[in-house]
Motif scaffolding. Structure first.
Motif, PDB file in Angstrom:
ATOM      1  N   LYS A   1     -10.773   5.835  -9.602  1.00 15.47           N
ATOM      2  CA  LYS A   1     -11.332   5.411 -10.870  1.00 15.47           C
ATOM      3  C   LYS A   1     -10.739   4.051 -11.266  1.00 15.47           C
ATOM      4  O   LYS A   1      -9.550   3.797 -11.090  1.00 15.47           O
ATOM      5  CB  LYS A   1     -11.009   6.434 -11.962  1.00 15.47           C
ATOM      6  N   VAL A   2     -11.584   3.196 -11.793  1.00 11.07           N
ATOM      7  CA  VAL A   2     -11.161   1.886 -12.292  1.00 11.07           C
ATOM      8  C   VAL A   2     -11.686   1.762 -13.716  1.00 11.07           C
ATOM      9  O   VAL A   2     -12.897   1.704 -13.935  1.00 11.07           O
ATOM     10  CB  VAL A   2     -11.699   0.732 -11.414  1.00 11.07           C
ATOM     11  N   TRP A   3     -10.771   1.753 -14.674  1.00 12.73           N
ATOM     12  CA  TRP A   3     -11.135   1.650 -16.079  1.00 12.73           C
ATOM     13  C   TRP A   3     -11.008   0.206 -16.558  1.00 12.73           C
ATOM     14  O   TRP A   3     -10.154  -0.546 -16.098  1.00 12.73           O
ATOM     15  CB  TRP A   3     -10.215   2.505 -16.951  1.00 12.73           C
TER      16      TRP A   3
ATOM     17  N   PRO B   1       0.828  -1.214   0.000  1.00 11.43           N
ATOM     18  CA  PRO B   1       0.000   0.000   0.000  1.00 11.43           C
ATOM     19  C   PRO B   1       0.860   1.260   0.000  1.00 11.43           C
ATOM     20  O   PRO B   1       1.829   1.369   0.742  1.00 11.43           O
ATOM     21  CB  PRO B   1      -0.821  -0.132   1.286  1.00 11.43           C
ATOM     22  N   GLY B   2       0.487   2.196  -0.862  1.00 12.19           N
ATOM     23  CA  GLY B   2       1.206   3.456  -0.949  1.00 12.19           C
ATOM     24  C   GLY B   2       2.413   3.440  -1.848  1.00 12.19           C
ATOM     25  O   GLY B   2       3.014   4.488  -2.093  1.00 12.19           O
ATOM     26  N   CYS B   3       2.798   2.269  -2.351  1.00 10.94           N
ATOM     27  CA  CYS B   3       3.999   2.187  -3.190  1.00 10.94           C
ATOM     28  C   CYS B   3       3.730   2.701  -4.597  1.00 10.94           C
ATOM     29  O   CYS B   3       4.532   3.455  -5.149  1.00 10.94           O
ATOM     30  CB  CYS B   3       4.504   0.752  -3.247  1.00 10.94           C
ATOM     31  N   PHE B   4       2.606   2.297  -5.180  1.00  6.69           N
ATOM     32  CA  PHE B   4       2.336   2.590  -6.586  1.00  6.69           C
ATOM     33  C   PHE B   4       1.291   3.690  -6.726  1.00  6.69           C
ATOM     34  O   PHE B   4       0.266   3.683  -6.038  1.00  6.69           O
ATOM     35  CB  PHE B   4       1.852   1.332  -7.315  1.00  6.69           C
ATOM     36  N   ALA B   5       1.560   4.606  -7.645  1.00  9.21           N
ATOM     37  CA  ALA B   5       0.598   5.659  -7.943  1.00  9.21           C
ATOM     38  C   ALA B   5      -0.562   5.130  -8.762  1.00  9.21           C
ATOM     39  O   ALA B   5      -1.677   5.639  -8.671  1.00  9.21           O
ATOM     40  CB  ALA B   5       1.286   6.800  -8.690  1.00  9.21           C
ATOM     41  N   ALA B   6      -0.324   4.126  -9.581  1.00  8.12           N
ATOM     42  CA  ALA B   6      -1.352   3.562 -10.443  1.00  8.12           C
ATOM     43  C   ALA B   6      -0.874   2.204 -10.933  1.00  8.12           C
ATOM     44  O   ALA B   6       0.314   1.884 -10.872  1.00  8.12           O
ATOM     45  CB  ALA B   6      -1.649   4.480 -11.630  1.00  8.12           C
TER      46      ALA B   6
ATOM     47  N   ALA C   1      -7.267   3.087  -2.531  1.00 11.22           N
ATOM     48  CA  ALA C   1      -7.828   3.906  -3.618  1.00 11.22           C
ATOM     49  C   ALA C   1      -6.812   4.113  -4.740  1.00 11.22           C
ATOM     50  O   ALA C   1      -6.575   5.230  -5.190  1.00 11.22           O
ATOM     51  CB  ALA C   1      -8.319   5.244  -3.078  1.00 11.22           C
ATOM     52  N   ILE C   2      -6.221   3.035  -5.203  1.00 12.09           N
ATOM     53  CA  ILE C   2      -5.247   3.116  -6.286  1.00 12.09           C
ATOM     54  C   ILE C   2      -5.967   3.112  -7.631  1.00 12.09           C
ATOM     55  O   ILE C   2      -6.817   2.247  -7.886  1.00 12.09           O
ATOM     56  CB  ILE C   2      -4.224   1.964  -6.201  1.00 12.09           C
ATOM     57  N   PRO C   3      -5.681   4.064  -8.520  1.00 13.39           N
ATOM     58  CA  PRO C   3      -6.286   4.035  -9.858  1.00 13.39           C
ATOM     59  C   PRO C   3      -5.815   2.815 -10.642  1.00 13.39           C
ATOM     60  O   PRO C   3      -4.629   2.454 -10.603  1.00 13.39           O
ATOM     61  CB  PRO C   3      -5.783   5.333 -10.500  1.00 13.39           C
TER      62      PRO C   3
ATOM     63  N   ALA D   1       2.370   8.377 -15.900  1.00 14.40           N
ATOM     64  CA  ALA D   1       3.424   9.327 -15.512  1.00 14.40           C
ATOM     65  C   ALA D   1       2.918  10.432 -14.598  1.00 14.40           C
ATOM     66  O   ALA D   1       3.726  11.201 -14.059  1.00 14.40           O
ATOM     67  CB  ALA D   1       4.068   9.940 -16.756  1.00 14.40           C
ATOM     68  N   ARG D   2       1.622  10.522 -14.409  1.00 17.13           N
ATOM     69  CA  ARG D   2       1.087  11.575 -13.552  1.00 17.13           C
ATOM     70  C   ARG D   2       1.433  11.312 -12.089  1.00 17.13           C
ATOM     71  O   ARG D   2       1.625  10.161 -11.683  1.00 17.13           O
ATOM     72  CB  ARG D   2      -0.438  11.663 -13.710  1.00 17.13           C
ATOM     73  N   PRO D   3       1.486  12.353 -11.255  1.00 16.58           N
ATOM     74  CA  PRO D   3       1.857  12.153  -9.861  1.00 16.58           C
ATOM     75  C   PRO D   3       0.771  11.495  -9.034  1.00 16.58           C
ATOM     76  O   PRO D   3      -0.409  11.507  -9.408  1.00 16.58           O
ATOM     77  CB  PRO D   3       2.125  13.588  -9.357  1.00 16.58           C
ATOM     78  N   PHE D   4       1.163  10.918  -7.933  1.00 13.59           N
ATOM     79  CA  PHE D   4       0.231  10.292  -7.024  1.00 13.59           C
ATOM     80  C   PHE D   4      -0.791  11.330  -6.548  1.00 13.59           C
ATOM     81  O   PHE D   4      -0.479  12.485  -6.360  1.00 13.59           O
ATOM     82  CB  PHE D   4       0.974   9.741  -5.798  1.00 13.59           C
ATOM     83  N   GLY D   5      -2.044  10.892  -6.344  1.00 12.94           N
ATOM     84  CA  GLY D   5      -3.089  11.820  -5.981  1.00 12.94           C
ATOM     85  C   GLY D   5      -3.776  12.404  -7.182  1.00 12.94           C
ATOM     86  O   GLY D   5      -4.546  13.358  -7.069  1.00 12.94           O
ATOM     87  N   ARG D   6      -3.484  11.838  -8.369  1.00  9.69           N
ATOM     88  CA  ARG D   6      -4.133  12.310  -9.591  1.00  9.69           C
ATOM     89  C   ARG D   6      -5.638  12.294  -9.422  1.00  9.69           C
ATOM     90  O   ARG D   6      -6.208  11.442  -8.765  1.00  9.69           O
ATOM     91  CB  ARG D   6      -3.743  11.413 -10.774  1.00  9.69           C
ATOM     92  N   SER D   7      -6.288  13.274 -10.029  1.00  8.62           N
ATOM     93  CA  SER D   7      -7.741  13.325  -9.974  1.00  8.62           C
ATOM     94  C   SER D   7      -8.385  12.438 -11.016  1.00  8.62           C
ATOM     95  O   SER D   7      -9.560  12.136 -10.949  1.00  8.62           O
ATOM     96  CB  SER D   7      -8.220  14.774 -10.165  1.00  8.62           C
ATOM     97  N   ALA D   8      -7.596  12.015 -12.047  1.00 16.06           N
ATOM     98  CA  ALA D   8      -8.166  11.203 -13.112  1.00 16.06           C
ATOM     99  C   ALA D   8      -8.413   9.792 -12.638  1.00 16.06           C
ATOM    100  O   ALA D   8      -7.740   9.295 -11.742  1.00 16.06           O
ATOM    101  CB  ALA D   8      -7.203  11.188 -14.294  1.00 16.06           C
TER     102      ALA D   8
END
Length: 291
Positions: free
Chosen positions: A240-242, A178-183, A207-209, A284-291
């Protein structure tokens, strides 16, 4: 169990050789904790400098079963993966080429399998009869930490992707660290371990995208299983989960998903979808992305 971060810290190592070549991939061997050695490929963008700090996104790529850094089913020359694309393939997304340090370890062999085959994070045969292999998890964590420390990685932009067996490991590591990966981007994911609720719970809690890619006519890893997993995650997670689904018209088993997820454009004479530029720009977006 979820392993504490302290177990991932690598010992002091002479890592200068890892950062000498930019704009290309080099293969190395990492002697991890517990006597587990990992062969791996490391790609450094052309603009990389060893003095960089907290600048670069890191992509951990986990390969499918039977793939290798050397020998048959070669990841560099006989695959549709990021490793082949980074050799100068015109289908390589610009974001992958310019923006990421790419770490690609090779799955250690399992004596229960022939021809030096192994299953990520498992030992003792096929998924249903195998057991979890914490030693490989610890070695992977130590390797990742060593690259992060030596290569000026932005810890807010570490992401993971993998195909088939590698997508199983993508989900497992994302849940266990937990917390290691941004997405995370699981491609043609294989995940048939029951119960699945603990995986869903751990992924939802952080809440990982997630962006899944899967063919509706995949006969190796059924689409219905992944669709069900995505529905559960969407019901539980704030992120978000695509799920990008499509019809595989170019392979006999419907399990050749890399070209959809990773390529910037389809091969000449084909018309399949290619999401590589979008995927790697998103990763490549930073952690905490809104997308």
């Amino acid at each position: 169990r979820v392993l504490p971060r302290a177990e991932f810290v690598a010992p002091a190592l002479a890592l200068d050789r890892w950062t000498r070549a930019t704009g290309r991939q080099l293969c190395h061997t990492f002697d991890g904790p517990g006597g587990v050695s990992l062969n791996f490929s490391l790609y450094l963008p052309a603009a990389f400098q060893s003095s960089d700090r907290d600048r670069w996104p890191l992509l951990l790529f986990l390969h499918a079963m039977h793939s290798r850094l050397d020998g048959d089913n070669n990841l560099f020359y006989e695959s549709d993966t990021p490793l082949r694309l980074l050799l100068g393939d015109p289908k390589c997304p610009q974001a992958l080429l310019d923006s990421f340090i790419v770490l690609s370890p090779q799955c250690p062999p399992d004596p229960e399998w022939p021809q030096d085959v192994g299953v990520w994070l498992r030992r003792g045969g096929v998924y249903e009869t195998s057991v979890y292999n914490p030693e490989v998890e610890v070695a992977l964590g130590a390797l990742l930490e060593a690259v992060v420390e030596r290569c000026g990685i932005d810890r807010q932009r570490i992401s993971v992707t993998g195909t088939s067996m590698g997508a199983y490991a993508t989900l497992e590591l994302a849940a266990r660290w937990p917390g290691c990966f941004a997405a995370a981007a699981p491609v043609a994911a294989h995940y048939d371990l029951d119960p699945i609720d603990p995986l869903v719970e751990r992924l939802a809690e952080q809440a990982i995208p997630l962006w899944f890619f899967h063919a509706r006519n995949d006969f190796v890893c059924p689409f219905a299983d992944v669709e069900s997993l995505v529905e559960r995650l969407r019901a539980r997670s704030r992120a978000k989960v695509w799920l990008t689904s499509y019809e595989d018209t170019w392979s006999s088993q419907g399990h050749c998903a890399d070209r959809v997820a990773y390529w910037a454009k389809p091969a000449p004479g084909t018309d399949h979808e290619a999401y590589g530029e979008e995927l790697f720009e998103w990763l490549a977006r930073p952690f905490g992305r809104s997308a």
